[in-house]
Design a protein around this motif. Structure first.
Motif, mmCIF file in Angstrom:
data_model
loop_
_atom_site.group_PDB
_atom_site.id
_atom_site.type_symbol
_atom_site.label_atom_id
_atom_site.label_comp_id
_atom_site.label_asym_id
_atom_site.label_seq_id
_atom_site.Cartn_x
_atom_site.Cartn_y
_atom_site.Cartn_z
ATOM 1 N N PHE A 97 0.843 -1.196 0.000
ATOM 2 C CA PHE A 97 0.000 0.000 0.000
ATOM 3 C C PHE A 97 0.879 1.246 0.000
ATOM 4 N N ARG A 98 1.944 1.216 0.790
ATOM 5 C CA ARG A 98 2.862 2.360 0.833
ATOM 6 C C ARG A 98 3.521 2.580 -0.533
ATOM 7 N N ALA A 140 0.895 17.140 -0.629
ATOM 8 C CA ALA A 140 -0.085 16.571 0.309
ATOM 9 C C ALA A 140 0.325 15.186 0.812
ATOM 10 N N LEU A 141 0.570 14.268 -0.091
ATOM 11 C CA LEU A 141 0.875 12.902 0.335
ATOM 12 C C LEU A 141 2.213 12.761 1.054
ATOM 13 N N PRO A 142 3.283 13.439 0.642
ATOM 14 C CA PRO A 142 4.529 13.297 1.414
ATOM 15 C C PRO A 142 4.376 13.707 2.876
ATOM 16 N N PHE A 143 3.537 14.682 3.153
ATOM 17 C CA PHE A 143 3.292 15.057 4.547
ATOM 18 C C PHE A 143 2.677 13.890 5.313
ATOM 19 N N PHE A 144 1.681 13.239 4.726
ATOM 20 C CA PHE A 144 1.023 12.136 5.422
ATOM 21 C C PHE A 144 1.892 10.882 5.452
ATOM 22 N N ILE A 145 2.782 10.721 4.489
ATOM 23 C CA ILE A 145 3.761 9.632 4.550
ATOM 24 C C ILE A 145 4.662 9.847 5.758
ATOM 25 N N PHE A 146 5.118 11.079 5.955
ATOM 26 C CA PHE A 146 5.955 11.397 7.116
ATOM 27 C C PHE A 146 5.208 11.113 8.412
ATOM 28 N N VAL A 147 3.944 11.511 8.482
ATOM 29 C CA VAL A 147 3.143 11.270 9.682
ATOM 30 C C VAL A 147 3.024 9.774 9.939
ATOM 31 N N ALA A 151 4.823 7.669 13.188
ATOM 32 C CA ALA A 151 3.808 7.416 14.213
ATOM 33 C C ALA A 151 4.324 6.398 15.236
ATOM 34 N N GLU A 152 4.206 6.752 16.508
ATOM 35 C CA GLU A 152 4.617 5.828 17.565
ATOM 36 C C GLU A 152 3.503 4.832 17.859
ATOM 37 N N LYS A 153 2.304 5.331 17.883
ATOM 38 C CA LYS A 153 1.170 4.442 18.120
ATOM 39 C C LYS A 153 0.650 3.953 16.778
ATOM 40 N N ARG A 154 0.341 2.711 16.702
ATOM 41 C CA ARG A 154 -0.169 2.122 15.478
ATOM 42 C C ARG A 154 -1.618 1.771 15.703
ATOM 43 N N PRO A 155 -2.447 1.640 14.764
ATOM 44 C CA PRO A 155 -2.198 1.724 13.342
ATOM 45 C C PRO A 155 -2.188 3.163 12.854
ATOM 46 N N MET A 157 -2.965 3.944 9.592
ATOM 47 C CA MET A 157 -3.698 3.992 8.328
ATOM 48 C C MET A 157 -4.569 5.243 8.241
ATOM 49 N N GLY A 158 -4.948 5.797 9.376
ATOM 50 C CA GLY A 158 -5.738 7.026 9.382
ATOM 51 C C GLY A 158 -5.032 8.164 8.691
ATOM 52 N N SER A 159 -3.718 8.156 8.713
ATOM 53 C CA SER A 159 -2.947 9.180 8.023
ATOM 54 C C SER A 159 -3.251 9.159 6.527
ATOM 55 N N TYR A 160 -3.317 7.978 5.945
ATOM 56 C CA TYR A 160 -3.604 7.874 4.514
ATOM 57 C C TYR A 160 -5.068 8.134 4.211
ATOM 58 N N MET A 161 -5.940 7.843 5.153
ATOM 59 C CA MET A 161 -7.348 8.201 4.954
ATOM 60 C C MET A 161 -7.466 9.708 4.785
ATOM 61 N N TRP A 162 -6.843 10.434 5.701
ATOM 62 C CA TRP A 162 -6.843 11.895 5.623
ATOM 63 C C TRP A 162 -6.121 12.370 4.367
#
Length: 180
Positions: A97-98, A140-147, A151-155, A157-162
Motif C-alpha cells: 500500500f505504501r 499533500a501525500l509526502p506530509f502524510f507519509i511522514f506522519v 507514528a509511535e502508536k499504530r495503526p 492507516m488514518g494518516s492515509y485516509m486523511w
C-alpha cells in the motif's frame, strides 16, 4: 528523580492479508504503474488521432486535462481502500500500500511537471491560484507519509485516509481553477 514508565500500550493490530474477499490487491503498485503509463499513452494516441499534427502544447494540455481526472479517480479509490483496510479490517499500513502511495506521489509530480511546462510555454490557467493548488497536490501525500512513518502508536492507516481525502479535494479544486 525520574520515574520509570511502562512502555506505551497500543491495541493489537490485525494483519491484513492483502485480499478483499477473493481479490488480491498485492500487485497494486504494478497495476498503478502499468495503468498510468497505458492511460498516458492512450491520451496521446487519442490526441494524435483527433488532431492531425497537433502542436506539442496541445498534447501537454490534453494529457494534463485527462491525467487530472485519472488522479482524482485513483486517489478516491485509494481513499476507499484505506478506509477498508483501516476501519473495516482494523489493519495497519502494508508495504505494498505504501508503494502505491509513492507511485501516486510520482504521478502527481509528473502532472505538476506537465503543468509547469505548459506554464513556461505561455499557457496560463484560468485562475492563478491553480498553480498553488498544483503545488499542494505534490506536497499533500509526502506530509502524510511522514506522519505515518513517524507514528509511535499504530495503526497509522488514518494518516492515509486523511491524505487521500485531502488530495481528492485539492484535485477537485485544481480542476475548478484550471479550466478555461
Amino acid at each position: 528523580m525520574s520515574k520509570k514508565t511502562a512502555p506505551r500500550a497500543t491495541r493489537r493490530i490485525a494483519e491484513f492479508n492483502g485480499k478483499i474477499g477473493f481479490i488480491s490487491i498485492r500487485p497494486m503498485d504494478k497495476a498503478l504503474i502499468i495503468g498510468t503509463v497505458a492511460f498516458c499513452i492512450l491520451v496521446i494516441i487519442d490526441s494524435l488521432a483527433t488532431t492531425p499534427a497537433p502542436p506539442f502544447i496541445l498534447l501537454l494540455r490534453n494529457l494534463h486535462f485527462h491525467l487530472s481526472r485519472y488522479t482524482l479517480l485513483v486517489s478516491t479509490a485509494l481513499f476507499i481502500l484505506a478506509l477498508y483496510i483501516g476501519l473495516a479490517r482494523h489493519a495497519d499500513v502494508t508495504p505494498y500500500f505504501r508503494r502505491g502511495v509513492y507511485i501516486m506521489v510520482g504521478v502527481m509530480l509528473f502532472e505538476a511537471l506537465i503543468g509547469g511546462m505548459m506554464f513556461l510555454q505561455g499557457l496560463r490557467p484560468a485562475e492563478d491560484v491553480h498553480v498553488i493548488y498544483g503545488a499542494a497536490t505534490v506536497l499533500a501525500l509526502p506530509f502524510f507519509i511522514f506522519v505515518e512513518i513517524t507514528a509511535e502508536k499504530r495503526p497509522a492507516m488514518g494518516s492515509y485516509m486523511w491524505g487521500f481525502a485531502l488530495l481528492a479535494g485539492i484535485i477537485i479544486r485544481c480542476i475548478n481553477t484550471g479550466a478555461v
